[in-house]
Design a protein around this motif. Structure first.
Motif, PDB file in Angstrom:
ATOM      1  N   TYR A  74       0.960  -0.966  -0.169  1.00  0.00           N
ATOM      2  CA  TYR A  74       0.089   0.278  -0.401  1.00  0.00           C
ATOM      3  C   TYR A  74       0.298   1.061   0.069  1.00  0.00           C
TER       4      TYR A  74
ATOM      5  N   GLN B 152      -1.949   0.431   8.149  1.00  0.00           N
ATOM      6  CA  GLN B 152      -2.334   0.650   6.412  1.00  0.00           C
ATOM      7  C   GLN B 152      -2.495  -1.361   7.191  1.00  0.00           C
ATOM      8  N   PRO B 153      -3.445  -2.530   6.595  1.00  0.00           N
ATOM      9  CA  PRO B 153      -4.031  -1.344   4.993  1.00  0.00           C
ATOM     10  C   PRO B 153      -4.808  -0.911   5.516  1.00  0.00           C
TER      11      PRO B 153
END
Ligand code: NAD
Ligand code: MG
Length: 296
Positions: free
Chosen positions: A192, A295-296
């Protein structure tokens, strides 16, 4: 009932600065300073995977080792794949699995080779008597400041290990997986938010995140779940054997809100959760553990 000790996640594990260190690839966990915590003395099982049979690639060290220890303590038989150079780390894991009274099967070999991947699955099926959990966790990561420093051979090795090997092992295993089986990939926060020096590696982690979502849709009607774990910076041999620069390593994890890297054991319960039957509505998901980076 015994009193539960409450631990502060900020202070629970070592923080940077870390000692300068490097090892020849693929590196050994036992030679790291500090030695990573894979849950050897702490992970407690509660029968969540009783009677299941798991194959874990990269099961000798890092996240794969933490998953292997946890799976055995949750009642599963476990086969691990690793490179021949990692035999010492692998044997420690096999000993821990067998200490739980579970089958521990060592299957060394190089995942960059299609015929080895096919053989690996066949050997695991034979030794375990079937397969319920396939964890595609092994990966190659080498830091390169510039795309100009990445040879075609290196690019190919990264793609073979991180993208082709899961394809080859899943394809070999699928005809033998029954409803209730699970496939788990190890993605990364790099899927990401890719780092400048991980051009090749980061895109393979995006591919992992993506194949998990595709395959989850494809296999849901068959009752096979497919999910991924997306770690942030975790203290493992991958980082000290070419995966990170010395500057990054000495300050490893300092950029996370928790101010430290994660230890492999901190992801063990996630690999267990994704494999357990009570997660029956969880498929096509990516579960992050990145110390607050978001993240994610
Ligand atoms: P690790 O070095 O302990 O594990 C990686 C394993 O990959 C090695 O032990 C080795 O057995 C295996 N491997 C590599 N090339 C291979 C080959 N050609 N054939 C067979 N096996 C091979 O490091 P780790 O950090 O625990 O890595 C596990 C997974 O976690 C990887 O998918 C990695 O991308 C991912 N990950 C790691 C971090 C991190 O900060 N350490 C962060 C996000 C994701
Ligand atoms: Mg290793």
């Amino acid at each position: 009932m015994s009193k539960q000790t409450i631990l502060n996640p900020v202070d629970k594990y070592p923080k940077p600065p870390f000692a300068k260190q490097s090892q020849p690839w693929p590196g050994l966990a036992s030679k790291m300073d500090p030695v990573p915590d894979h849950g050897e003395t702490t992970y407690k099982g509660s029968g969540r995977l009783a009677g299941k049979r798991a194959l874990i690639t990269g099961g000798d060290s890092g996240m794969g080792r933490a998953a292997a220890i946890a799976y055995a303590r949750e009642g599963a038989d476990v086969a691990i794949n690793y490179l021949p150079a990692e035999e010492e780390d692998a044997q420690q894991v096999i000993t821990l699995i067998r200490k739980e009274g579970r089958k521990g099967i060592a299957l060394p070999g190089d995942l960059r080779d299609e015929s080895f991947c096919t053989q690996l699955v066949a050997d695991a099926l034979r030794e375990l008597g079937g397969l319920d959990i396939l964890v595609n966790n092994a990966a190659r990561q080498q830091t390169h400041a510039s795309i100009l420093d990445i040879s075609s051979e290196e690019f190919d090795a990264v793609m073979k290990t991180n993208i082709y090997a899961p394809f080859w092992t899943i394809r070999a295993a699928l005809p033998h997986l029954k409803a209730g089986a699970v496939i788990i990939g190890t993605a990364s926060e790099q899927a990401y938010d890719p780092s400048a020096d991980l051009y090749d590696y980061a895109q393979t982690k995006a591919a992992t995140m993506n194949y998990v979502k595709s395959l989850a849709k494809q296999l849901a009607p068959k009752g096979i779940r497919v999910n991924a774990v997306a770690p942030g910076p975790i203290w493992t041999p991958l980082q000290v054997s070419g995966g990170a620069t010395q500057e990054k390593l000495q300050n490893f994890g300092s950029a996370t809100p928790l101010g430290r890297p994660g230890q492999p054991v901190e992801l063990a319960s996630i690999y267990v959760q994704l494999a357990a039957d009570d997660a029956s509505f969880t498929t096509g998901q990516v579960y992050g553990a990145s110390g607050g980076a978001g993240q994610p």
